[in-house]
Motif scaffolding. Sequence first.
Motif, PDB file in Angstrom:
ATOM      1  N   THR A  39      -0.776  -5.865  -6.824  1.00 36.31           N
ATOM      2  CA  THR A  39      -0.343  -4.555  -7.321  1.00 36.31           C
ATOM      3  C   THR A  39       0.640  -4.686  -8.472  1.00 36.31           C
ATOM      4  O   THR A  39       1.407  -5.652  -8.522  1.00 36.31           O
ATOM      5  CB  THR A  39       0.327  -3.754  -6.188  1.00 36.31           C
ATOM      6  N   PRO A  40       0.634  -3.719  -9.370  1.00 37.01           N
ATOM      7  CA  PRO A  40       1.756  -3.615 -10.307  1.00 37.01           C
ATOM      8  C   PRO A  40       2.949  -2.976  -9.597  1.00 37.01           C
ATOM      9  O   PRO A  40       2.862  -2.586  -8.431  1.00 37.01           O
ATOM     10  CB  PRO A  40       1.216  -2.687 -11.413  1.00 37.01           C
ATOM     11  N   VAL A  41       4.065  -2.890 -10.314  1.00 40.51           N
ATOM     12  CA  VAL A  41       5.254  -2.206  -9.810  1.00 40.51           C
ATOM     13  C   VAL A  41       5.389  -0.899 -10.581  1.00 40.51           C
ATOM     14  O   VAL A  41       5.304  -0.895 -11.808  1.00 40.51           O
ATOM     15  CB  VAL A  41       6.522  -3.075  -9.996  1.00 40.51           C
ATOM     16  N   PHE A  42       5.569   0.198  -9.876  1.00 35.78           N
ATOM     17  CA  PHE A  42       5.742   1.497 -10.526  1.00 35.78           C
ATOM     18  C   PHE A  42       7.238   1.808 -10.594  1.00 35.78           C
ATOM     19  O   PHE A  42       7.877   2.032  -9.571  1.00 35.78           O
ATOM     20  CB  PHE A  42       4.979   2.578  -9.759  1.00 35.78           C
ATOM     21  N   VAL A  43       7.778   1.766 -11.807  1.00 34.40           N
ATOM     22  CA  VAL A  43       9.233   1.824 -12.006  1.00 34.40           C
ATOM     23  C   VAL A  43       9.656   3.232 -12.416  1.00 34.40           C
ATOM     24  O   VAL A  43       9.240   3.727 -13.469  1.00 34.40           O
ATOM     25  CB  VAL A  43       9.667   0.806 -13.084  1.00 34.40           C
ATOM     26  N   PRO A  44      10.498   3.899 -11.609  1.00 34.70           N
ATOM     27  CA  PRO A  44      10.939   5.244 -11.962  1.00 34.70           C
ATOM     28  C   PRO A  44      11.861   5.241 -13.174  1.00 34.70           C
ATOM     29  O   PRO A  44      12.494   4.230 -13.497  1.00 34.70           O
ATOM     30  CB  PRO A  44      11.679   5.718 -10.702  1.00 34.70           C
ATOM     31  N   LYS A  45      11.933   6.375 -13.828  1.00 35.73           N
ATOM     32  CA  LYS A  45      12.678   6.497 -15.086  1.00 35.73           C
ATOM     33  C   LYS A  45      14.144   6.099 -14.927  1.00 35.73           C
ATOM     34  O   LYS A  45      14.715   5.425 -15.784  1.00 35.73           O
ATOM     35  CB  LYS A  45      12.572   7.919 -15.619  1.00 35.73           C
ATOM     36  N   ALA A  46      14.775   6.496 -13.827  1.00 43.23           N
ATOM     37  CA  ALA A  46      16.203   6.192 -13.630  1.00 43.23           C
ATOM     38  C   ALA A  46      16.441   4.689 -13.593  1.00 43.23           C
ATOM     39  O   ALA A  46      17.407   4.181 -14.181  1.00 43.23           O
ATOM     40  CB  ALA A  46      16.704   6.843 -12.342  1.00 43.23           C
ATOM     41  N   ALA A 381       4.037 -19.096  -0.820  1.00 48.28           N
ATOM     42  CA  ALA A 381       2.684 -19.647  -0.762  1.00 48.28           C
ATOM     43  C   ALA A 381       1.830 -19.035   0.344  1.00 48.28           C
ATOM     44  O   ALA A 381       0.611 -18.962   0.219  1.00 48.28           O
ATOM     45  CB  ALA A 381       2.751 -21.163  -0.604  1.00 48.28           C
ATOM     46  N   ASP A 382       2.452 -18.580   1.413  1.00 43.15           N
ATOM     47  CA  ASP A 382       1.680 -18.136   2.577  1.00 43.15           C
ATOM     48  C   ASP A 382       1.600 -16.618   2.717  1.00 43.15           C
ATOM     49  O   ASP A 382       1.213 -16.109   3.775  1.00 43.15           O
ATOM     50  CB  ASP A 382       2.291 -18.726   3.859  1.00 43.15           C
ATOM     51  N   PHE A 383       1.947 -15.889   1.672  1.00 41.15           N
ATOM     52  CA  PHE A 383       1.980 -14.430   1.752  1.00 41.15           C
ATOM     53  C   PHE A 383       0.952 -13.801   0.809  1.00 41.15           C
ATOM     54  O   PHE A 383       0.519 -14.420  -0.164  1.00 41.15           O
ATOM     55  CB  PHE A 383       3.367 -13.899   1.385  1.00 41.15           C
ATOM     56  N   ASP A 384       0.597 -12.548   1.098  1.00 38.99           N
ATOM     57  CA  ASP A 384      -0.163 -11.756   0.132  1.00 38.99           C
ATOM     58  C   ASP A 384       0.745 -10.651  -0.407  1.00 38.99           C
ATOM     59  O   ASP A 384       1.897 -10.509   0.002  1.00 38.99           O
ATOM     60  CB  ASP A 384      -1.442 -11.174   0.751  1.00 38.99           C
ATOM     61  N   TRP A 385       0.270  -9.905  -1.374  1.00 39.61           N
ATOM     62  CA  TRP A 385       1.057  -8.897  -2.079  1.00 39.61           C
ATOM     63  C   TRP A 385       2.343  -9.506  -2.662  1.00 39.61           C
ATOM     64  O   TRP A 385       3.413  -8.908  -2.657  1.00 39.61           O
ATOM     65  CB  TRP A 385       1.354  -7.673  -1.196  1.00 39.61           C
ATOM     66  N   VAL A 386       2.203 -10.721  -3.156  1.00 37.34           N
ATOM     67  CA  VAL A 386       3.300 -11.412  -3.843  1.00 37.34           C
ATOM     68  C   VAL A 386       2.724 -12.078  -5.089  1.00 37.34           C
ATOM     69  O   VAL A 386       1.513 -12.205  -5.245  1.00 37.34           O
ATOM     70  CB  VAL A 386       3.966 -12.491  -2.946  1.00 37.34           C
ATOM     71  N   GLY A 387       3.626 -12.495  -5.993  1.00 41.92           N
ATOM     72  CA  GLY A 387       3.196 -13.223  -7.181  1.00 41.92           C
ATOM     73  C   GLY A 387       3.523 -12.479  -8.462  1.00 41.92           C
ATOM     74  O   GLY A 387       4.289 -11.507  -8.479  1.00 41.92           O
ATOM     75  N   GLY A 388       2.937 -12.942  -9.548  1.00 41.21           N
ATOM     76  CA  GLY A 388       3.207 -12.363 -10.861  1.00 41.21           C
ATOM     77  C   GLY A 388       2.470 -11.053 -11.062  1.00 41.21           C
ATOM     78  O   GLY A 388       1.325 -10.896 -10.635  1.00 41.21           O
ATOM     79  N   THR A 389       3.138 -10.117 -11.708  1.00 42.60           N
ATOM     80  CA  THR A 389       2.519  -8.826 -11.990  1.00 42.60           C
ATOM     81  C   THR A 389       3.262  -8.173 -13.161  1.00 42.60           C
ATOM     82  O   THR A 389       3.890  -8.866 -13.955  1.00 42.60           O
ATOM     83  CB  THR A 389       2.496  -7.937 -10.723  1.00 42.60           C
ATOM     84  N   VAL A 390       3.175  -6.868 -13.275  1.00 42.05           N
ATOM     85  CA  VAL A 390       3.782  -6.151 -14.391  1.00 42.05           C
ATOM     86  C   VAL A 390       4.362  -4.839 -13.883  1.00 42.05           C
ATOM     87  O   VAL A 390       3.899  -4.302 -12.873  1.00 42.05           O
ATOM     88  CB  VAL A 390       2.748  -5.895 -15.518  1.00 42.05           C
ATOM     89  N   GLY A 391       5.395  -4.347 -14.559  1.00 44.01           N
ATOM     90  CA  GLY A 391       5.947  -3.039 -14.225  1.00 44.01           C
ATOM     91  C   GLY A 391       5.343  -1.959 -15.110  1.00 44.01           C
ATOM     92  O   GLY A 391       5.367  -2.074 -16.339  1.00 44.01           O
ATOM     93  N   PHE A 392       4.756  -0.963 -14.490  1.00 48.09           N
ATOM     94  CA  PHE A 392       4.361   0.240 -15.220  1.00 48.09           C
ATOM     95  C   PHE A 392       5.509   1.240 -15.067  1.00 48.09           C
ATOM     96  O   PHE A 392       5.813   1.693 -13.968  1.00 48.09           O
ATOM     97  CB  PHE A 392       3.060   0.828 -14.655  1.00 48.09           C
ATOM     98  N   MET A 393       6.158   1.537 -16.206  1.00 43.15           N
ATOM     99  CA  MET A 393       7.413   2.296 -16.160  1.00 43.15           C
ATOM    100  C   MET A 393       7.208   3.748 -16.564  1.00 43.15           C
ATOM    101  O   MET A 393       6.463   4.048 -17.505  1.00 43.15           O
ATOM    102  CB  MET A 393       8.434   1.620 -17.073  1.00 43.15           C
TER     103      MET A 393
END
Length: 395
Positions: A39-46, A381-393
Amino acid sequence: MIPALRQKYNQQFTEENYKNFITELEKDYFEIPFRVAETPVFVPKALKEKLIAAGEEIINLIKQPNFKELTQKSIPKDWNVPNENEQPHFLTFDFGICKNEAGELTPMLIEMQGFPSLYAFQIHLSNTFRKCFEIDNSVNHFLNGFNEDKYIKLFKEVIIGKHQPHEVALMDVDAPNQKTAIDFFVTKKMLGIKILALEDIKKIGNQLFYEEDGKQIQLKRIYNRLIFDEVADNTEIFKNSFDPRNELDIEWVTHPNWFYRISKYTMPFLNSEFVPDTRFLNQIEIIPTDLENYVLKPLFSFAGMGVIIDVKQADIENIPDPENWILQRKVSYEPAVQSPDGGVKAEIRMMYLWPDGGEPQLCTNLSRLSKGKMIGVRYNADFDWVGGTVGFMED
């Protein structure tokens, strides 16, 4: 972090969608050796505004007339490269997403670099998220009024400068086989420059050349991705190529000295609500009694190597070179990104380009998700929903 967008994204997510996303991301390239998050990260305006404000405070320090004087001791004597320019070409600031006393999400500086990051791959990653998932138009991976055309134009200006693309090369020790090689190849596609391993470059006089179709082509500018820490114990590799510490007729993007000047070494000079208390170990007269609230970091390391998380008095006493370490107050990451099975911690890297003779410009970002003790790949290494992604701000 934007509840409506998070809920919408999680509802549309399936493992099949994710596999298709990775396939699309790797298409025309190769298998990516690091984990890309679901998933990306959804970053609020504040929060976005706090990230921008925090970055501006750091830049104000870097632009001080005495900044080079403040950071001169950061450059190891054995790795001081001549002909340093007046500015770095890249600034990247890593912020852990935490909660302040008012219960609001807030950034806390974890790391900073005057060194390039995944400046091309992040654009490819963001476009692929949009292609494979429904991402609302109210959020953007670009910042500061940038769009893709404007970004690529500035990226070309920073990397290529006044030269022709064939006179510029991205360089690393073994560039095609680095973990971040996907970024190198997206950069090549975006800018048309060469990708060269160190041994592909030969020194004739004080000039550098590479061979193509039997011809020697002079390099005028190097997009440097070589981290000296990685080769410090193997300087023999320079014998088959060139030693960056020699006097050379070459322009560096960015000059290697900036890797040291803008780093953990810079953090003790910052006084901000967005920067945890950080001090040089050799300047601490009284060791804190609550060491469980601190982390001990070597100044000259990369990718989290050598960091001591659970600090004991003996750890400090056994360090032979305290001038090369910092003691930093721990920050408490907020598990603010909701995955299907609970909260995930996030770090956001704000990414700037600084053209010759211009001003640093905030362009885009990178995010990393973690369920482990630290953010890095080896701790997740042993998790999901982790790793590199991007913030959609949020705009």
